[in-house]
Scaffold this motif. Structure first.
Motif, PDB file in Angstrom:
ATOM      1  N   SER A 121     -24.570  18.868  19.673  1.00  0.00           N
ATOM      2  CA  SER A 121     -23.713  19.392  20.655  1.00  0.00           C
ATOM      3  C   SER A 121     -22.400  18.400  20.066  1.00  0.00           C
ATOM      4  O   SER A 121     -21.324  19.197  20.184  1.00  0.00           O
ATOM      5  CB  SER A 121     -23.887  18.811  22.040  1.00  0.00           C
ATOM      6  OG  SER A 121     -24.866  19.402  22.411  1.00  0.00           O
ATOM      7  N   TRP A 122     -22.367  17.307  19.745  1.00  0.00           N
ATOM      8  CA  TRP A 122     -21.273  16.650  19.546  1.00  0.00           C
ATOM      9  C   TRP A 122     -20.608  16.777  17.998  1.00  0.00           C
ATOM     10  O   TRP A 122     -19.490  16.763  17.916  1.00  0.00           O
ATOM     11  CB  TRP A 122     -21.379  14.984  19.381  1.00  0.00           C
ATOM     12  CG  TRP A 122     -20.374  14.155  19.346  1.00  0.00           C
ATOM     13  CD1 TRP A 122     -19.928  13.231  18.387  1.00  0.00           C
ATOM     14  CD2 TRP A 122     -19.239  13.937  20.416  1.00  0.00           C
ATOM     15  NE1 TRP A 122     -18.902  12.595  18.659  1.00  0.00           N
ATOM     16  CE2 TRP A 122     -18.472  13.015  19.977  1.00  0.00           C
ATOM     17  CE3 TRP A 122     -19.180  14.443  21.728  1.00  0.00           C
ATOM     18  CZ2 TRP A 122     -17.347  12.583  20.859  1.00  0.00           C
ATOM     19  CZ3 TRP A 122     -18.261  13.892  22.488  1.00  0.00           C
ATOM     20  CH2 TRP A 122     -17.319  12.932  21.997  1.00  0.00           C
ATOM     21  N   ALA A 123     -21.634  17.455  17.075  1.00  0.00           N
ATOM     22  CA  ALA A 123     -21.100  17.425  15.731  1.00  0.00           C
ATOM     23  C   ALA A 123     -20.691  19.106  15.602  1.00  0.00           C
ATOM     24  O   ALA A 123     -20.410  19.212  14.483  1.00  0.00           O
ATOM     25  CB  ALA A 123     -22.311  17.361  14.922  1.00  0.00           C
ATOM     26  N   GLY A 124     -20.361  19.688  16.516  1.00  0.00           N
ATOM     27  CA  GLY A 124     -19.995  21.266  16.345  1.00  0.00           C
ATOM     28  C   GLY A 124     -18.391  21.247  16.166  1.00  0.00           C
ATOM     29  O   GLY A 124     -17.563  21.450  17.141  1.00  0.00           O
ATOM     30  N   LEU A 125     -17.918  20.602  15.108  1.00  0.00           N
ATOM     31  CA  LEU A 125     -16.424  20.467  14.932  1.00  0.00           C
ATOM     32  C   LEU A 125     -15.605  21.721  15.009  1.00  0.00           C
ATOM     33  O   LEU A 125     -16.222  22.556  14.470  1.00  0.00           O
ATOM     34  CB  LEU A 125     -16.267  19.705  13.615  1.00  0.00           C
ATOM     35  CG  LEU A 125     -16.776  18.294  13.448  1.00  0.00           C
ATOM     36  CD1 LEU A 125     -16.594  17.891  11.956  1.00  0.00           C
ATOM     37  CD2 LEU A 125     -16.543  17.522  14.511  1.00  0.00           C
ATOM     38  N   ARG A 126     -14.478  21.902  15.542  1.00  0.00           N
ATOM     39  CA  ARG A 126     -13.436  22.791  15.311  1.00  0.00           C
ATOM     40  C   ARG A 126     -12.547  22.405  13.997  1.00  0.00           C
ATOM     41  O   ARG A 126     -12.055  21.373  14.037  1.00  0.00           O
ATOM     42  CB  ARG A 126     -12.697  22.998  16.654  1.00  0.00           C
ATOM     43  CG  ARG A 126     -13.522  24.087  17.435  1.00  0.00           C
ATOM     44  CD  ARG A 126     -14.909  23.665  18.025  1.00  0.00           C
ATOM     45  NE  ARG A 126     -15.591  24.511  18.660  1.00  0.00           N
ATOM     46  CZ  ARG A 126     -16.848  24.562  18.968  1.00  0.00           C
ATOM     47  NH1 ARG A 126     -17.566  23.626  18.688  1.00  0.00           N
ATOM     48  NH2 ARG A 126     -17.314  25.494  19.605  1.00  0.00           N
ATOM     49  N   GLY A 127     -12.117  23.294  13.399  1.00  0.00           N
ATOM     50  CA  GLY A 127     -11.439  23.079  12.389  1.00  0.00           C
ATOM     51  C   GLY A 127     -10.210  24.167  12.092  1.00  0.00           C
ATOM     52  O   GLY A 127      -9.467  24.860  12.897  1.00  0.00           O
TER      53      GLY A 127
END
Length: 497
Positions: free
Chosen positions: A339-345
């Motif tokens: 959940s936490w590592a689902g980065l947006r970029g």
């Protein structure tokens, strides 16, 4: 700049940006901040609002550079991904890339409706734009980390394959806002067609590229990486022209190519790694240039952006992960990390340029808020991924970074290759002397790297765990070499006797 023509100024700026990007990447690890955040900062500083060095307000240019960069970044990420690592996590990765994106987009859309005060269609468009994780951000942040392979593979496979869903939802919602004539059945059919065409084109061109690379004899080894990259661009364009997902096709083609036995494999990988870094630097700097800080860092945008970022990070993404990975053998610690590592970029920012180019109402508001959400996601999530993994005890042994290198100068018409082979505890040749291994007389181990030191091999040299063997082998005998290295130890012992 006085005395410089426009082309000269452009070349100068390009060189300065690349130097700034490389130095930024060097120091980002020490600062504990993802490099992409600093790349964006470089672009914002060079932009019109701060130094006034460059003025860029053309979303078409940013869109073009962003898509080209994503093709190269996805291609490099797919090349580096081992099928044996990805195969066990394909089910959760695909679920996160489809169901997870829809759930995330829906929850964020509900929040956007209340926070931004826009229409429901525009709210779902905003949710679709920020609904997918970003391959460029995920690959960059996870690279070289000692996080468990299963989690890393899941995140990389998800980010490499969820762009089609985000692109599809974004473009479809823009069409609905402009035309409003599509039905649910038509939209679902369109999505399945795009995914199917993308997968078929990716598999087909991946096999064609692998076959072509191994069969063609080029006059310079430096042409092989260019040849491979040309197939990445061709794969994207063919899939897009045929109505499929070009980004998905590129990622699948890269998976196929990267898991084949390639001629000049290391040259291809190293070239694309460097080129992907260059495109990542340019892409985020250009996206930074496109942003006007005076518009983004207003109290109203900051307030709304923070609320939506918190909603995305603490509600939408966790719910999407929990529901998308039901009965898939992930414990709660692993789900928290996913959940936490689902980065947006880059992808959300590039997608946010589509409403701008379409002239939609509130498109500038959405772009500014999307940019702020991406910035906070990369800054907060990206800088805390490693500490969180350590806290949750989801890290493995530290991954060594080899300090040795072996550069091979060759021409394409040579009939032999150098094969790099790393010995481990399951390797059949472990513990044997080189003369006990039944190599043909024209297969020669000509170098061994042991604990980062060069060992000159002789027939009496024992092969030890962790050794890296550099083996000179005729191309026609590569299959024989692979068979010897991969066969069971007892069978090898019988043959050597």
């Amino acid at each position: 700049m006085p005395g410089l023509t426009s082309p000269d100024s452009t070349v100068l700026l390009l060189g300065l940006f690349l130097i700034a990007g490389v130095l930024t990447a060097k120091f980002s690890t020490r600062m504990g901040v993802p490099a992409l955040v600093l790349f964006i900062a470089v672009g914002m500083i060079a932009g019109s609002d701060i130094t006034g060095f460059i003025y860029l307000d053309n979303p078409y240019i940013a869109q073009l550079i962003g898509i080209l960069a994503l093709i190269i970044i996805l291609f490099e990420g797919g090349l580096q991904t081992k099928w044996t690592t990805v195969k066990p996590v394909m089910k959760p990765a695909i679920s996160l890339a489809t169901i997870g994106v829809i759930i995330t987009a829906t929850i964020v859309a509900i929040g956007a409706k209340q926070i931004l005060g826009i229409s429901w269609a525009e709210s779902f468009l905003f949710g679709a734009i920020v609904g997918s994780t970003d391959a460029a951000a995920v690959f960059a942040v996870l690279k070289g980390q000692n996080i468990k392979n299963r989690l890393t593979a899941t995140l990389e496979a998800e980010s490499g394959s969820n762009d089609p869903m985000a692109v599809f939802l974004t473009l479809t919602l823009i069409e609905l806002l402009l035309i409003d004539h599509e039905g649910i059945f038509t939209l679902l059919t369109s999505f399945l067609v795009q995914m199917g065409i993308g997968m078929i084109i990716g598999l087909g061109f991946g096999m064609l590229a692998s076959f072509s690379i191994n069969r063609i004899n080029l006059d310079s080894s430096g042409l092989y990486p260019v040849f491979a990259l040309a197939f990445a661009l061709l794969t994207y364009s063919m899939a897009a022209l045929m109505g499929g997902s070009g980004l998905l096709a590129v990622y699948i083609a890269a998976l196929v190519i990267g898991n084949q036995d390639l001629t000049y494999r290391h040259s291809i990988f190293r070239f694309n790694e460097g080129f992907a870094w260059m495109m990542q630097i340019l892409m985020f700097i250009i996206l930074g240039l496109l942003v006007f800080p005076s518009q983004v860092f207003q109290l109203d945008i900051i307030y709304k952006g923070l609320l939506l970022s918190i909603l995305l990070m603490t509600v939408a993404r966790p719910i999407a992960v929990i529901l998308s990975t039901l009965k898939m053998n992930f414990d709660m610690k692993e789900k928290i990390f996913l959940s936490w590592a689902g980065l947006r970029g880059a992808v959300p920012i590039v997608l946010a340029t589509f409403p701008l180019t379409s002239g939609l109402e509130n498109s500038q508001l959405m772009f500014n808020v999307v940019f702020f959400v991406v910035l906070t996601s990369a800054l907060i999530n990206g800088s805390t991924i490693k500490p969180l993994a350590n806290k949750l005890k989801l890290t493995g042994p530290a991954r060594p970074n080899p300090v040795h290198s072996l550069e091979l100068v060759s021409i394409g018409k040579a009939n032999a290759e150098i094969v790099e082979y790393e010995v481990n505890e399951k390797t059949s040749v472990l513990g044997k002397t080189l003369e006990e291994i039944p190599f043909s007389k024209d297969i020669l181990v000509n170098a061994i790297i042991r604990k980062n030191e060069l060992v000159t091999p002789t027939g009496k040299t024992h092969v030890k765990d962790g050794d890296i063997l550099y083996i000179l082998v005729p191309k026609k005998k590569k299959n024989e070499l692979k068979r010897i290295l991969n066969e069971p130890s007892t069978e090898l012992s019988n043959r050597s006797e």
